[in-house]
Design a protein around this motif. Sequence first.
Motif, PDB file in Angstrom:
ATOM      1  N   HIS A 288       1.634  -7.109  -1.784  1.00  0.00           N
ATOM      2  CA  HIS A 288       0.548  -6.785  -2.708  1.00  0.00           C
ATOM      3  C   HIS A 288      -0.668  -7.675  -2.445  1.00  0.00           C
ATOM      4  N   ALA A 289      -0.433  -8.959  -2.198  1.00  0.00           N
ATOM      5  CA  ALA A 289      -1.550  -9.856  -1.898  1.00  0.00           C
ATOM      6  C   ALA A 289      -2.247  -9.449  -0.608  1.00  0.00           C
ATOM      7  N   HIS A 290      -1.475  -9.011   0.377  1.00  0.00           N
ATOM      8  CA  HIS A 290      -2.074  -8.591   1.641  1.00  0.00           C
ATOM      9  C   HIS A 290      -2.911  -7.331   1.467  1.00  0.00           C
ATOM     10  N   ARG A 291      -2.424  -6.385   0.654  1.00  0.00           N
ATOM     11  CA  ARG A 291      -3.202  -5.165   0.402  1.00  0.00           C
ATOM     12  C   ARG A 291      -4.498  -5.496  -0.337  1.00  0.00           C
ATOM     13  N   GLU A 292      -4.416  -6.423  -1.272  1.00  0.00           N
ATOM     14  CA  GLU A 292      -5.622  -6.812  -2.005  1.00  0.00           C
ATOM     15  C   GLU A 292      -6.644  -7.454  -1.062  1.00  0.00           C
ATOM     16  N   SER A 293      -6.154  -8.266  -0.124  1.00  0.00           N
ATOM     17  CA  SER A 293      -7.082  -8.911   0.809  1.00  0.00           C
ATOM     18  C   SER A 293      -7.724  -7.880   1.736  1.00  0.00           C
ATOM     19  N   ARG A 294      -6.954  -6.903   2.208  1.00  0.00           N
ATOM     20  CA  ARG A 294      -7.516  -5.854   3.059  1.00  0.00           C
ATOM     21  C   ARG A 294      -8.543  -5.026   2.288  1.00  0.00           C
ATOM     22  N   GLN A 295      -8.271  -4.784   0.997  1.00  0.00           N
ATOM     23  CA  GLN A 295      -9.225  -4.028   0.184  1.00  0.00           C
ATOM     24  C   GLN A 295     -10.526  -4.806   0.023  1.00  0.00           C
ATOM     25  N   ALA A 296     -10.426  -6.126  -0.154  1.00  0.00           N
ATOM     26  CA  ALA A 296     -11.630  -6.939  -0.301  1.00  0.00           C
ATOM     27  C   ALA A 296     -12.456  -6.923   0.979  1.00  0.00           C
ATOM     28  N   VAL A 297     -11.783  -7.020   2.120  1.00  0.00           N
ATOM     29  CA  VAL A 297     -12.502  -6.960   3.395  1.00  0.00           C
ATOM     30  C   VAL A 297     -13.132  -5.588   3.592  1.00  0.00           C
ATOM     31  N   PHE A 298     -12.412  -4.542   3.230  1.00  0.00           N
ATOM     32  CA  PHE A 298     -12.922  -3.175   3.369  1.00  0.00           C
ATOM     33  C   PHE A 298     -14.178  -2.989   2.524  1.00  0.00           C
ATOM     34  N   ASP A 299     -14.154  -3.488   1.275  1.00  0.00           N
ATOM     35  CA  ASP A 299     -15.330  -3.365   0.410  1.00  0.00           C
ATOM     36  C   ASP A 299     -16.505  -4.157   0.966  1.00  0.00           C
ATOM     37  N   THR A 300     -16.226  -5.340   1.546  1.00  0.00           N
ATOM     38  CA  THR A 300     -17.303  -6.155   2.109  1.00  0.00           C
ATOM     39  C   THR A 300     -17.968  -5.446   3.285  1.00  0.00           C
ATOM     40  N   VAL A 301     -17.157  -4.826   4.156  1.00  0.00           N
ATOM     41  CA  VAL A 301     -17.704  -4.120   5.315  1.00  0.00           C
ATOM     42  C   VAL A 301     -18.592  -2.959   4.871  1.00  0.00           C
ATOM     43  N   HIS A 302     -18.133  -2.200   3.874  1.00  0.00           N
ATOM     44  CA  HIS A 302     -18.928  -1.066   3.405  1.00  0.00           C
ATOM     45  C   HIS A 302     -20.186  -1.541   2.693  1.00  0.00           C
ATOM     46  N   ALA A 303     -20.114  -2.667   1.992  1.00  0.00           N
ATOM     47  CA  ALA A 303     -21.310  -3.181   1.323  1.00  0.00           C
ATOM     48  C   ALA A 303     -22.366  -3.609   2.332  1.00  0.00           C
ATOM     49  N   LEU A 304     -21.928  -4.248   3.404  1.00  0.00           N
ATOM     50  CA  LEU A 304     -22.880  -4.628   4.444  1.00  0.00           C
ATOM     51  C   LEU A 304     -23.477  -3.407   5.137  1.00  0.00           C
ATOM     52  N   ASN A 305     -22.680  -2.346   5.274  1.00  0.00           N
ATOM     53  CA  ASN A 305     -23.191  -1.129   5.894  1.00  0.00           C
ATOM     54  C   ASN A 305     -24.237  -0.455   5.000  1.00  0.00           C
ATOM     55  N   GLU A 306     -24.021  -0.495   3.687  1.00  0.00           N
ATOM     56  CA  GLU A 306     -24.988   0.089   2.768  1.00  0.00           C
ATOM     57  C   GLU A 306     -26.306  -0.683   2.765  1.00  0.00           C
ATOM     58  N   GLU A 307     -26.274  -1.954   3.139  1.00  0.00           N
ATOM     59  CA  GLU A 307     -27.502  -2.734   3.240  1.00  0.00           C
ATOM     60  C   GLU A 307     -28.320  -2.375   4.477  1.00  0.00           C
ATOM     61  N   GLY A 308     -27.755  -1.535   5.344  1.00  0.00           N
ATOM     62  CA  GLY A 308     -28.482  -1.094   6.530  1.00  0.00           C
ATOM     63  C   GLY A 308     -28.158  -1.868   7.787  1.00  0.00           C
ATOM     64  N   LEU A 309     -27.102  -2.701   7.768  1.00  0.00           N
ATOM     65  CA  LEU A 309     -26.743  -3.478   8.948  1.00  0.00           C
ATOM     66  C   LEU A 309     -25.982  -2.607   9.936  1.00  0.00           C
ATOM     67  N   SER A 310     -26.163  -2.874  11.206  1.00  0.00           N
ATOM     68  CA  SER A 310     -25.451  -2.132  12.248  1.00  0.00           C
ATOM     69  C   SER A 310     -24.027  -2.650  12.381  1.00  0.00           C
ATOM     70  N   CYS A 311     -23.232  -1.882  13.123  1.00  0.00           N
ATOM     71  CA  CYS A 311     -21.838  -2.295  13.339  1.00  0.00           C
ATOM     72  C   CYS A 311     -21.758  -3.620  14.092  1.00  0.00           C
ATOM     73  N   SER A 312     -22.639  -3.826  15.059  1.00  0.00           N
ATOM     74  CA  SER A 312     -22.631  -5.075  15.820  1.00  0.00           C
ATOM     75  C   SER A 312     -22.963  -6.268  14.926  1.00  0.00           C
ATOM     76  N   GLU A 313     -23.927  -6.100  14.013  1.00  0.00           N
ATOM     77  CA  GLU A 313     -24.290  -7.191  13.116  1.00  0.00           C
ATOM     78  C   GLU A 313     -23.171  -7.478  12.118  1.00  0.00           C
ATOM     79  N   ILE A 314     -22.526  -6.422  11.615  1.00  0.00           N
ATOM     80  CA  ILE A 314     -21.390  -6.621  10.712  1.00  0.00           C
ATOM     81  C   ILE A 314     -20.257  -7.342  11.436  1.00  0.00           C
ATOM     82  N   ALA A 315     -20.022  -6.990  12.711  1.00  0.00           N
ATOM     83  CA  ALA A 315     -18.979  -7.655  13.485  1.00  0.00           C
ATOM     84  C   ALA A 315     -19.290  -9.134  13.667  1.00  0.00           C
TER      85      ALA A 315
END
Length: 536
Positions: A288-315
């Motif tokens: 459960h802790a691992h799923r929560e951590s993956r969800q947090a990372v997933f939300d962070t990646v999508h939030a950065l994408n909504e800010e207009g950052l490219s995939c290379s910058e997010i990486a």
Amino acid sequence: MQTKTKWSPGPGAKVLGISLDDDDGWVVSAAGPVFGICPDCGRRTRHRHGWSNRSLQDLPVQGKTVTVKLRLSRWRCAHQKCERQTFTDRLPTIASPYARRTRRVSEIVGLLGHSAGGRPGERLIRRLGMPVSDDTILRQLKRDAALVSCDATIRVVGIDDWSWRRSWRYGTMIVDLERRSVVDILEDRSVASVARWLEQHPSVEIVSRDRGGLYAQAAREGAPQARQVADRFHLMQNLRVAIEEQMSLGGRATGRALLPDKWIGSAQIDLLQDDPHVDARHRRRGRHAHRESRQAVFDTVHALNEEGLSCSEIARRTGYGRRSIAKWLTFETPPDRQKAALKPTSPLYFEAFLAVCWKDGNRCGRHLFYDIKQRGYTGSFSNLERLLASWRRSERSVEGSASSAPIISHQRGRGVVPIRDPETGHVISPVVAAALCIKPRSMLTITQARKVDALKQGAPEFALMRSLGMRFRGIFRSGDPGKLNSWIDDAVNSGLVAIERFARVLHRDIGAVRNAVELPWSNGQAEGQINRLKTI
């Protein structure tokens, strides 16, 4: 002063005439000796029984083909008690029995075929005026190789495995390292077959092999008189893998680097304080802790994408690869990882049985290995030991849970900070760090040298491992095996788990490692022959 030269296909043959045929080639008529010598009794005879004709291809003249029409006699032995009644003239200096070319042509065919190959050699020899097919060239090479192998005494061999079908069926290749040629190919990869082959070749003095214990045991059984040599390339590879594993323990470029400190706390400490192999409740908590951590990372990646950052910058900001970021952006929820089905080659296939034995007090690795072997386990003892080692570490953490909880939290918090390239800002992966760790400073580029400096400043254990790696390379370059014992002692006392394990395994094979330092032999030629076999 000699004005004319006498030409002959070889000693024992007399040229009768030379003519130019209709196919624009020379024809040389020749005859054999005027008397015969019996190969059994050795007596000379002039009693001719009959005639035989041979047509031989000879060296070209003026770019045109030359054919020798050789007429040989069949003689009758005059000795009444000789078992051989008739015999034919044999001219070994001119051509072998039943051959279609003279010996000097066969030598040139073998040399050109060895250097150019089948079809290129065929085109070249035809241009020189000696038309020969590519199949004939290959047959000539095989005959020459067979003659050399029959007369050779095998003294130094290299043994390595190769795959008939990867991860399914393996064979064994044995190479003569002195002559750089393949001696034999065994159909399987087993101690019995290799030991049997070594017993049939008592002249073997040195056996070069990789770090696997299979061929080491076969050499001990089949050739106890031979000195075993561990391959230097595999030794450096094993050290690199140990460094990579140690760098992975200190924190990788994973999603945990993006999480706040609250995720590096209760869940992780609870998992360390409880036994995850016995209590299913704590395993569920960890998942459960691992799923929560993956969800947090997933939300962070999508939030950065909504800010207009490219995939290379997010990486660059997160430490993930660009392709992983691009794949995650195509999903609305974090994708589930697909675990492969367990097989009898894994000790986790028998986890329930092992857990019961562990709880009952049966914790000897050899005993458990024998028990699961009886139940169909086909893996190695080392895989089982790795599983049992994690269980032992879990128990030790339970014993000191009260006093060590704050320390664990501090180490986890410090370890997850990724080390980045000072030029690009990308996270330096453990694979790159391990490769740079064993590379001398003189061979580093300017960019690689900056990465090494950043790793030394960000990870103190990297500086220690680099010092050990350079010393390990220096031992092989100096050829002094006396430095091995002090290096192993320093590695065992380094406090680095993966390096300690590598040093202990190295000490168990210390004889072969010493020979690798002293002797010039290695398994590189065997690796090259296996690569050639795969290409074919």
